[in-house]
Design a protein around this motif. Structure first.
Motif, PDB file in Angstrom:
ATOM      1  N   ARG B 112      78.722  59.035  75.199  1.00 36.74           N
ATOM      2  CA  ARG B 112      77.493  59.001  74.394  1.00 36.74           C
ATOM      3  C   ARG B 112      77.257  57.598  73.831  1.00 36.74           C
ATOM      4  N   TYR B 114      78.419  54.882  75.264  1.00 37.95           N
ATOM      5  CA  TYR B 114      78.147  54.084  76.458  1.00 37.95           C
ATOM      6  C   TYR B 114      76.685  54.199  76.894  1.00 37.95           C
ATOM      7  N   ALA B 115      76.138  55.425  76.783  1.00 40.30           N
ATOM      8  CA  ALA B 115      74.741  55.629  77.187  1.00 40.30           C
ATOM      9  C   ALA B 115      73.830  54.660  76.441  1.00 40.30           C
ATOM     10  N   TRP B 116      74.141  54.401  75.176  1.00 41.68           N
ATOM     11  CA  TRP B 116      73.307  53.483  74.395  1.00 41.68           C
ATOM     12  C   TRP B 116      73.499  52.035  74.820  1.00 41.68           C
ATOM     13  N   ILE B 117      74.709  51.710  75.299  1.00 46.00           N
ATOM     14  CA  ILE B 117      74.907  50.369  75.840  1.00 46.00           C
ATOM     15  C   ILE B 117      74.034  50.210  77.085  1.00 46.00           C
ATOM     16  N   ALA B 118      73.984  51.288  77.898  1.00 47.52           N
ATOM     17  CA  ALA B 118      73.169  51.241  79.116  1.00 47.52           C
ATOM     18  C   ALA B 118      71.684  51.123  78.780  1.00 47.52           C
ATOM     19  N   ILE B 119      71.270  51.654  77.641  1.00 49.98           N
ATOM     20  CA  ILE B 119      69.856  51.572  77.261  1.00 49.98           C
ATOM     21  C   ILE B 119      69.527  50.236  76.602  1.00 49.98           C
ATOM     22  N   GLU B 123      70.791  43.805  80.059  1.00 55.20           N
ATOM     23  CA  GLU B 123      70.222  44.189  81.342  1.00 55.20           C
ATOM     24  C   GLU B 123      70.009  45.696  81.371  1.00 55.20           C
ATOM     25  N   GLY B 124      69.818  46.260  80.193  1.00 56.69           N
ATOM     26  CA  GLY B 124      69.721  47.713  80.076  1.00 56.69           C
ATOM     27  C   GLY B 124      68.327  48.254  80.360  1.00 56.69           C
ATOM     28  N   PHE B 125      68.237  49.566  80.184  1.00 55.82           N
ATOM     29  CA  PHE B 125      67.018  50.303  80.486  1.00 55.82           C
ATOM     30  C   PHE B 125      65.811  49.780  79.711  1.00 55.82           C
ATOM     31  N   ASP B 128      64.694  46.354  80.740  1.00 55.51           N
ATOM     32  CA  ASP B 128      64.141  46.523  82.076  1.00 55.51           C
ATOM     33  C   ASP B 128      62.690  46.994  82.002  1.00 55.51           C
ATOM     34  N   TYR B 144      74.881  44.835  69.405  1.00 62.99           N
ATOM     35  CA  TYR B 144      75.801  43.977  68.648  1.00 62.99           C
ATOM     36  C   TYR B 144      75.236  43.514  67.306  1.00 62.99           C
ATOM     37  N   LEU B 151      72.093  53.145  64.480  1.00 61.65           N
ATOM     38  CA  LEU B 151      71.392  54.027  65.421  1.00 61.65           C
ATOM     39  C   LEU B 151      72.375  54.915  66.183  1.00 61.65           C
TER      40      LEU B 151
END
Lengths: 259, 309
Positions: B112, B114-119, B123-125, B128, B144, B151
């Motif tokens: 969970r 990690y999902a926010w790191i991906a967003i 270079e996240g969602f 993008d 960071y 959040l």
């Protein structure tokens, strides 16, 4: 009433979107061809890499499975016996046990992790799978205890008296009367312990040593410095796995309860 | 309740928890008054150095940051969770709505985060999307910082607040609200003066369930925070593994433990006095408190069946 409920409805819908959105992003990116960033096309390469080319990940998974099943089993036996003792019998330290089982639920995980690390190191224990196992039993035990206790509280002590009157000794009363009727509580305690153990990162992080990487620790080392596409694929597999597992366990529990 | 083999049954649990839970807590109390050893460990001489170190400005800053982030995130969580719990309690589809809240909660804690790191990553969602829409050319640094930490903390602990609030509001007799309206109370007035006092226990439980883990947060600030968003949990880990100052790590742990325990005691006491009008015994107040607490954990845990199934 109407305006209020439409307000709470809007907040609720917003919250559900908020809760699910990150998971959808993970699912989407797990099928992305490129390593990170923009969408370049559909691909299953990360799933293929996950299942055929990630030996460390699967070793970590193996460790997690051993720790989860082992610690859940020990915690269930000890916790169930403790709950039976506390629910129906009077003895010294009874209120002590009740208080002590409540503490892990209110203390932040990091405190449990730090105090165990200092304890193990101070006594010269070698950090590794064994210390992780001990730590997991310790934080699982109170949950099993409370879940079994909740089930026991539905019953009357007269059941025990009846068993005694019919000539059962203590062991027979325990094994043939108390344990069978507490089964749903025991099973749900065990499953909860397995889940908590598989899930734990913070406490494990502190008490682990070389060769004792669990799955959450592996995930941590992979995501520490940003996005890792194999972890995207792993996340999707784990989400689906948890849903499937939880679904079947719910039904299994209902089946036991109905029996 | 009878005498019998109860003590025998309870012995393994008492021994295990005493050795591996209570003793370690006492050891950190002891260690916090000793001198740090050269490479970890301690030297056996009494000192208050660790507590003196806590009082210095660097630590005070982290402590302040921890309190601000924890209170802020908890408050936001409760403000979102209250209407959610209300809506779920009034709904006819309780099981479905409960599942909707719990399913994301089944997902592994680190996944969970990690999902926010991906967003939110560079270079996240989100970056993008913004670039695809032509709103920005360079990626914006969302991660960071303190806001990212808050959040993700809200995201992680929201179900902890929604579930106890739902189970308390669900038990509330809504005809009382109608009665208040019939007697001339405004909508808001009825909710504030009739509903709120009745669900105080649930609000308190939700507060504790969120505030305590956030106050002791470690993984979230580590993964999505920066140096300015350091929290006490990170400080402890650094003292343990980097500076190898065990007494200091113990002392900070002790501060967190004390704040948590005192917080729980004060709130339970204040709340018990209010809800029960101060007339009943403290033990009853405690039972009243632990019931929703336990209940919430039962509902929150995946397979325990929950209240609505």
């Amino acid at each position: 009433m109407k305006r209020r409920s439409s307000f709470s409805r809007a907040v609720f819908i917003g919250t559900i979107v908020f809760l699910f959105m990150p998971l959808f992003v993970l699912v989407l990116y797990s099928f992305n061809e490129s390593k990170s960033g923009s969408w370049t096309g559909f691909s299953l390469r990360w799933y293929i890499k996950l299942f055929s080319d990630s030996p460390d990940l699967w070793r970590a998974f193996g460790n997690s499975a051993i720790i989860a099943l082992g610690s859940a089993l020990v915690a269930t036996v000890i916790g169930t016996l403790g709950a039976i003792g506390v629910n129906w019998y009077r003895f010294r330290l009874r209120s002590y046990l009740r208080t002590v089982t409540f503490l892990p639920m209110i203390l932040p995980e990091i405190i449990i992790g730090v105090s165990l690390l200092i304890f193990f190191s101070g006594l010269g224990f070698k950090l590794g799978l064994f210390t992780v196992f001990v730590a997991h039993v310790s934080f699982n035990l109170p949950f099993v205890f409370l879940l079994v206790l909740a089930r026991l509280e539905e019953f009357d002590f007269s059941i025990i008296e009846a068993a005694r009157d019919l000539g059962a000794n203590d062991t027979q009363t325990l094994m043939k009367v108390i344990v069978p009727m507490t089964m749903p509580g025991i099973v749900s305690g065990f499953l909860t312990a397995v889940t908590l153990s598989l899930e734990d990162f913070v406490i494990t992080f502190f008490v682990t040593g070389p060769g004792a990487t669990t799955l959450p620790l592996y995930v941590y080392s992979a995501i520490r410095f940003g996005v890792s596409p194999v972890i995207n694929a792993l996340s999707v597999v784990m989400i689906l796995g948890t849903i499937a597992l939880t679904w079947s366990m719910r039904n299994f529990l209902k089946y036991i309860a109905a029996k | 309740m009878k005498r019998g083999p109860g003590g025998l049954y309870a012995t393994p649990a008492i021994v295990w928890l005493t050795v591996f839970f209570i003793a370690p807590l006492f050891i950190i109390v002891l260690y916090s008054f000793l001198r740090p050893g050269l490479r970890g460990g301690v030297e056996w001489s009494l000192t208050f150095d660790a507590y003196r170190a806590i009082a210095n400005p660097t630590f005070a800053k982290v402590t302040l940051n921890t309190i601000v982030v924890a209170l802020g995130a908890t408050l936001v969580t409760l403000l979102i969770a209250l209407p959610c719990g209300y809506y779920m309690a009034r709904s006819k589809n309780q099981t479905l709505l409960l599942l909707l809240v719990i399913i994301p909660f089944w997902t592994n804690f680190l996944i969970r985060i990690y999902a926010w790191i991906a967003i939110l990553g560079n270079e996240g969602f989100l970056n993008d999307m913004l670039q695809a829409l032509g709103l920005t050319n360079d990626s914006i640094r969302f991660l960071y910082n303190r806001w990212a930490v808050a959040l993700v903390l809200v995201y992680t602990y929201l179900p902890y607040a929604i579930l106890p609030l739902f189970s308390t509001i669900d038990k509330f007799d809504f005809s009382l609200l109608e009665a208040a309206r019939d007697l001339g109370a405004s909508k808001f007035g009825a909710i504030r003066r009739v509903l709120m006092p009745n669900i105080k226990g649930g609000v308190l439980t939700a507060f504790l369930f969120t505030f305590i883990p956030i106050f002791g947060a470690y993984a979230v600030p580590l993964l999505v925070g920066g140096t300015e968003s350091y929290m006490l949990g990170n400080l402890i880990a650094d003292e343990l593994t980097k500076s190898r100052n065990w007494p200091l790590a113990s002392a900070i742990s002790l501060v967190i433990t004390l704040v948590t325990t005192i917080g729980v005691m004060l709130l339970v006491r204040a709340n018990g006095a209010n809800v029960l009008g101060g007339g009943k015994e403290a033990s009853e107040a405690k039972a009243e408190q632990s019931a929703p607490l336990l209940n919430a954990s039962l509902v929150a845990l995946p397979h325990s069946g929950g209240g609505a199934s």
